[in-house]
Design an enzyme around this catalytic site. Structure first.
Site, PDB file in Angstrom:
ATOM      1  N   HIS A 188       1.054  -1.172  -0.227  1.00 23.46           N
ATOM      2  CA  HIS A 188      -0.572   0.142   0.233  1.00 23.46           C
ATOM      3  C   HIS A 188       0.696   0.667   0.133  1.00 23.46           C
ATOM      4  O   HIS A 188       1.195   2.264  -1.338  1.00 23.46           O
ATOM      5  CB  HIS A 188      -0.831  -0.419   1.414  1.00 23.46           C
ATOM      6  CG  HIS A 188      -2.080   1.467   0.980  1.00 23.46           C
ATOM      7  ND1 HIS A 188      -2.059   1.634  -0.068  1.00 23.46           N
ATOM      8  CD2 HIS A 188      -3.176   1.226   1.793  1.00 23.46           C
ATOM      9  CE1 HIS A 188      -3.180   2.567   0.970  1.00 23.46           C
ATOM     10  NE2 HIS A 188      -3.841   1.919   1.962  1.00 23.46           N
ATOM     11  N   HIS A 209      -1.454  -0.431 -11.813  1.00 20.81           N
ATOM     12  CA  HIS A 209      -2.971  -0.142 -11.043  1.00 20.81           C
ATOM     13  C   HIS A 209      -4.280  -0.505 -11.236  1.00 20.81           C
ATOM     14  O   HIS A 209      -4.330  -1.420 -12.061  1.00 20.81           O
ATOM     15  CB  HIS A 209      -2.708   1.858 -11.157  1.00 20.81           C
ATOM     16  CG  HIS A 209      -3.493   1.792  -9.389  1.00 20.81           C
ATOM     17  ND1 HIS A 209      -4.632   1.829  -9.755  1.00 20.81           N
ATOM     18  CD2 HIS A 209      -2.083   2.603  -8.768  1.00 20.81           C
ATOM     19  CE1 HIS A 209      -4.746   2.584  -8.241  1.00 20.81           C
ATOM     20  NE2 HIS A 209      -3.894   3.530  -7.561  1.00 20.81           N
ATOM     21  N   ASP A 239       3.622   6.583  -7.699  1.00 22.46           N
ATOM     22  CA  ASP A 239       4.729   6.202  -6.859  1.00 22.46           C
ATOM     23  C   ASP A 239       5.844   6.435  -7.974  1.00 22.46           C
ATOM     24  O   ASP A 239       6.868   5.889  -7.239  1.00 22.46           O
ATOM     25  CB  ASP A 239       4.745   4.496  -6.239  1.00 22.46           C
ATOM     26  CG  ASP A 239       3.555   4.632  -5.168  1.00 22.46           C
ATOM     27  OD1 ASP A 239       3.856   5.663  -4.125  1.00 22.46           O
ATOM     28  OD2 ASP A 239       3.149   4.106  -4.666  1.00 22.46           O
TER      29      ASP A 239
HETATM   30  N1  ACO Z   1       5.325  -5.796 -13.451  1.00 19.79           N
HETATM   31  C1  ACO Z   1       5.310  -6.133 -14.441  1.00 19.79           C
HETATM   32  N2  ACO Z   1       4.122  -6.834 -15.102  1.00 19.79           N
HETATM   33  C2  ACO Z   1       3.047  -5.557 -14.021  1.00 19.79           C
HETATM   34  C3  ACO Z   1       3.026  -5.165 -13.271  1.00 19.79           C
HETATM   35  C4  ACO Z   1       5.087  -4.471 -13.432  1.00 19.79           C
HETATM   36  N3  ACO Z   1       3.952  -4.064 -12.343  1.00 19.79           N
HETATM   37  N4  ACO Z   1       1.782  -4.913 -12.679  1.00 19.79           N
HETATM   38  C5  ACO Z   1       1.093  -5.865 -13.421  1.00 19.79           C
HETATM   39  N5  ACO Z   1       2.061  -6.568 -14.216  1.00 19.79           N
HETATM   40  C6  ACO Z   1       0.996  -7.804 -14.911  1.00 19.79           C
HETATM   41  C7  ACO Z   1       1.135  -8.982 -14.176  1.00 19.79           C
HETATM   42  O1  ACO Z   1       2.013  -9.522 -14.087  1.00 19.79           O
HETATM   43  C8  ACO Z   1       0.150  -9.551 -15.486  1.00 19.79           C
HETATM   44  O2  ACO Z   1       0.386 -10.607 -16.332  1.00 19.79           O
HETATM   45  P1  ACO Z   1       0.098 -11.824 -16.540  1.00 19.79           P
HETATM   46  O3  ACO Z   1      -1.330 -10.922 -17.505  1.00 19.79           O
HETATM   47  O4  ACO Z   1       0.431 -11.621 -17.793  1.00 19.79           O
HETATM   48  O5  ACO Z   1      -0.518 -12.404 -15.786  1.00 19.79           O
HETATM   49  C9  ACO Z   1      -0.847  -8.364 -15.756  1.00 19.79           C
HETATM   50  O6  ACO Z   1      -0.095  -7.389 -15.291  1.00 19.79           O
HETATM   51  C10 ACO Z   1      -2.107  -7.630 -15.436  1.00 19.79           C
HETATM   52  O7  ACO Z   1      -1.786  -7.356 -13.383  1.00 19.79           O
HETATM   53  P2  ACO Z   1      -2.043  -7.845 -12.200  1.00 19.79           P
HETATM   54  O8  ACO Z   1      -1.393  -8.144 -11.325  1.00 19.79           O
HETATM   55  O9  ACO Z   1      -4.189  -9.214 -12.452  1.00 19.79           O
HETATM   56  O10 ACO Z   1      -2.309  -6.686 -11.692  1.00 19.79           O
HETATM   57  P3  ACO Z   1      -3.468  -5.846 -10.185  1.00 19.79           P
HETATM   58  O11 ACO Z   1      -4.482  -4.808 -10.707  1.00 19.79           O
HETATM   59  O12 ACO Z   1      -3.747  -7.017  -9.547  1.00 19.79           O
HETATM   60  O13 ACO Z   1      -2.340  -5.285  -9.275  1.00 19.79           O
HETATM   61  C11 ACO Z   1      -0.573  -3.777  -8.739  1.00 19.79           C
HETATM   62  C12 ACO Z   1      -1.945  -4.170  -9.666  1.00 19.79           C
HETATM   63  C13 ACO Z   1      -0.366  -4.599  -7.253  1.00 19.79           C
HETATM   64  C14 ACO Z   1      -0.455  -2.397  -8.401  1.00 19.79           C
HETATM   65  C15 ACO Z   1       0.391  -4.664 -10.210  1.00 19.79           C
HETATM   66  O14 ACO Z   1      -0.015  -3.304 -10.974  1.00 19.79           O
HETATM   67  C16 ACO Z   1       1.648  -4.035  -9.556  1.00 19.79           C
HETATM   68  O15 ACO Z   1       1.772  -4.293  -8.619  1.00 19.79           O
HETATM   69  N6  ACO Z   1       2.538  -3.255  -9.773  1.00 19.79           N
HETATM   70  C17 ACO Z   1       4.038  -2.882  -8.781  1.00 19.79           C
HETATM   71  C18 ACO Z   1       3.246  -2.497  -7.431  1.00 19.79           C
HETATM   72  C19 ACO Z   1       3.269  -0.390  -7.740  1.00 19.79           C
HETATM   73  O16 ACO Z   1       4.077   0.112  -7.959  1.00 19.79           O
HETATM   74  N7  ACO Z   1       2.436  -0.878  -7.021  1.00 19.79           N
HETATM   75  C20 ACO Z   1       1.761   0.735  -6.173  1.00 19.79           C
HETATM   76  C21 ACO Z   1       1.035   0.850  -6.567  1.00 19.79           C
HETATM   77  S1  ACO Z   1      -0.189   2.730  -6.445  1.00 19.79           S
HETATM   78  C22 ACO Z   1      -0.464   2.778  -5.156  1.00 19.79           C
HETATM   79  O17 ACO Z   1      -0.628   1.809  -4.303  1.00 19.79           O
HETATM   80  C23 ACO Z   1      -0.327   3.772  -4.348  1.00 19.79           C
END
Ligand code: ACO
Length: 467
Positions: A306, A345, A401
């Site tokens: 988070h 996101h 972020d």
């Molecule tokens: N890098 C590479 N691949 C990614 C990333 C990433 N940062 N984020 C998502 N993907 C990929 C996943 O592997 C998935 O691929 P697939 O379909 O081949 O399996 C696809 O994109 C969809 O991803 P999900 O995990 O289903 O997306 P979700 O909405 O659940 O996750 C999240 C969102 C947690 C923010 C994710 O994008 C992530 O982990 N990002 C990096 C961490 C981050 O920056 N967090 C800050 C969020 S902003 C905040 O909280 C203030």
């Protein structure tokens, strides 16, 4: 000293006594009651294939009520159907009028005002007022509000002693969680949560004292003496004063850095029903005092999923080390070995509107403090990712972020302070959502159901007979 400010709590500030409090309760029956009256109610027909029975469930504001599912049952004495939704990814837990997000279009609005306009033209305190009261303040209202927040920035001297008890390397978020919770012991009147005057006073205290607690936690980690609030400075300038003042008689913040911090505070002030806000509402629904609920929300924000993502971005950029290593890193991301932190996101699937603003702020900060060497690595990651099919197909764009950590690092904040810098402005959103929850006649103590899949009644086995 601390007491002096608190003693003035009841005094009338400059300007008219024009605050509207409490805010209007959130409405829950607009659309449906109008439509029902006009005989045009939207509905969903569900057929239970176990029994062949059909049910008509009213649709209100694009949703069905989960409780309406309870009439669906096979046997009369059954509990009735529930919906299963781990992590509440498709469950609306409340009506709200605070923050609107359209993740596909990249829209974020507080009370209907676009985040871009607020970042450009408002201040954090004005935005906090908007979030809490629902309207932008008039000039006297803003003066009065600012006066109240400014005159609630001091903390009781005993809280200083409490902070002194922490180990020198205590994480500032742990110190913040504990000291916010400790405020409830100093203000027992906060338990009077159905008294609007009491709620208003706790709101002043929470928004006023969070920067002080945060700054004192930071100074403690450095072994530096605490710096008391300066009432002549703006909210963000005073925070910088309490963090960074050394021997000068009067702290004079750099105007660009003061503005940058204020904009970052505006961008983080609320984000509807995220993990920490849900904690605030959930814990607050037990009718505990707002300091205890804010401590719970702050604890939720402490988690790396988070409030800790900008720290992860910084660690990733340090790990990449140089622009020439970026293609190799992206290759590993695409191979599923790594994540491109600061990308993607749960809600925003086009772009995160906050990220665009933050990128601009980053350049302004670097003009003053010098270019953060990690910026070039970040820009190269962004350039490659935005052109690459892997990221485009998955709708992965820079989030809030991606650049905020670079700004914080340039401003000399240690990484452990990053979530603290998030908690300070988010307090305005937490309190507004708590206020809305308390006034919503449909809200009760939060208490989800479960689908029990464990053992059923078994005979107790004496210890000597167990295998
Ligand atoms: N890098 C590479 N691949 C990614 C990333 C990433 N940062 N984020 C998502 N993907 C990929 C996943 O592997 C998935 O691929 P697939 O379909 O081949 O399996 C696809 O994109 C969809 O991803 P999900 O995990 O289903 O997306 P979700 O909405 O659940 O996750 C999240 C969102 C947690 C923010 C994710 O994008 C992530 O982990 N990002 C990096 C961490 C981050 O920056 N967090 C800050 C969020 S902003 C905040 O909280 C203030």
């Amino acid at each position: 000293m601390a007491g002096q400010h608190e003693m003035r709590d009841g005094a009338c500030p400059p300007g008219a006594c024009s605050e509207r409090w409490p805010m209007d309760p959130v409405k829950t029956d607009r659309e449906s009651s109008e439509k029902i009256a006009a005989g045009k109610r939207d509905s969903l027909t569900v057929t239970d294939n176990r029994t062949g029975k059909s049910y008509e469930l009213p649709i209100e504001d694009g949703a069905i009520r989960a409780a309406d599912l309870r009439q669906i049952k096979v046997e009369e004495d059954e509990f009735g159907m529930m919906s299963y939704d781990p992590a509440f990814t498709n469950t609306a837990s409340c009506y709200s009028r605070v923050t609107y997000i359209d993740g596909d279009k990249g829209i974020l609005e507080y009370r209907g005002y676009p985040i871009e306009a607020l970042a450009e033209r408002s201040t954090f305190l004005e935005t906090a007022y908007l979030i809490l009261y629902g309207e932008l303040p008039t000039k006297p209202q803003l003066e009065e509000w600012t006066w109240h927040i400014t005159h609630h920035t001091f903390i009781h001297e005993s809280i200083k002693k409490f902070l002194d008890g922490f180990h020198y390397d205590a994480h500032p978020m742990g110190m913040l969680v504990s000291s916010v919770a400790a405020l409830s012991t100093f203000y027992p009147d906060a338990k009077d949560i159905f008294n609007p005057d009491s709620r208003r006073k706790q709101t002043y205290r929470l928004i006023g004292k969070m920067p002080t607690l945060a700054a004192f936690a930071y100074r403690h980690s450095l072994g530096l003496p605490y710096v008391y609030p300066d009432n002549e400075l703006s909210y963000s300038a005073n925070f910088l004063n309490m963090l960074f003042k050394t021997t000068e008689l009067k702290f004079k913040p750099n105007a660009t850095l003061e503005k940058a911090l204020d904009v970052l505070f505006i961008l983080h002030a609320d984000h509807e029903q995220n993990c920490s806000t849900s904690a605030m509402r959930g814990v607050g629904s037990s009718h505990v005092d707002p300091y205890s609920a804010t401590a719970a929300a702050t604890a939720a924000l402490y988690g790396p999923l988070h409030g800790g993502a900008n720290e992860a971005v910084l660690r990733m950029l340090l790990d990449i080390g140089s622009v020439k290593n970026v293609p190799e890193y992206i290759k590993r991301v695409k191979g599923g070995e790594k994540k491109l932190m600061g990308f993607g996101h749960r809600v925003y699937k086009n772009f995160d509107p906050r990220a665009k603003i933050i990128k601009q702020v980053a350049y302004e900060v670097f003009d003053v403090l010098g270019r953060n060497p990690l910026l070039d690595i970040a820009l190269e990651c962004e350039r490659i990712a935005l052109e690459d099919d892997y990221f485009v197909k998955r709708k992965l764009y820079p989030n809030v972020d991606f650049y905020s950590g670079l700004i914080y690092q340039a401003m000399s904040f240690p990484m452990t302070m990053f979530p603290v810098l998030f908690a300070i402005p988010r307090t305005a959103g937490w309190v507004a959502q708590w206020e809305e929850m308390l006034q919503d006649p449909e809200q009760k103590i939060a208490r989800p159901r479960q689908l029990y899949v464990g053992d059923r009644r078994r005979d107790y086995v004496p210890i000597d007979e167990r295998q």
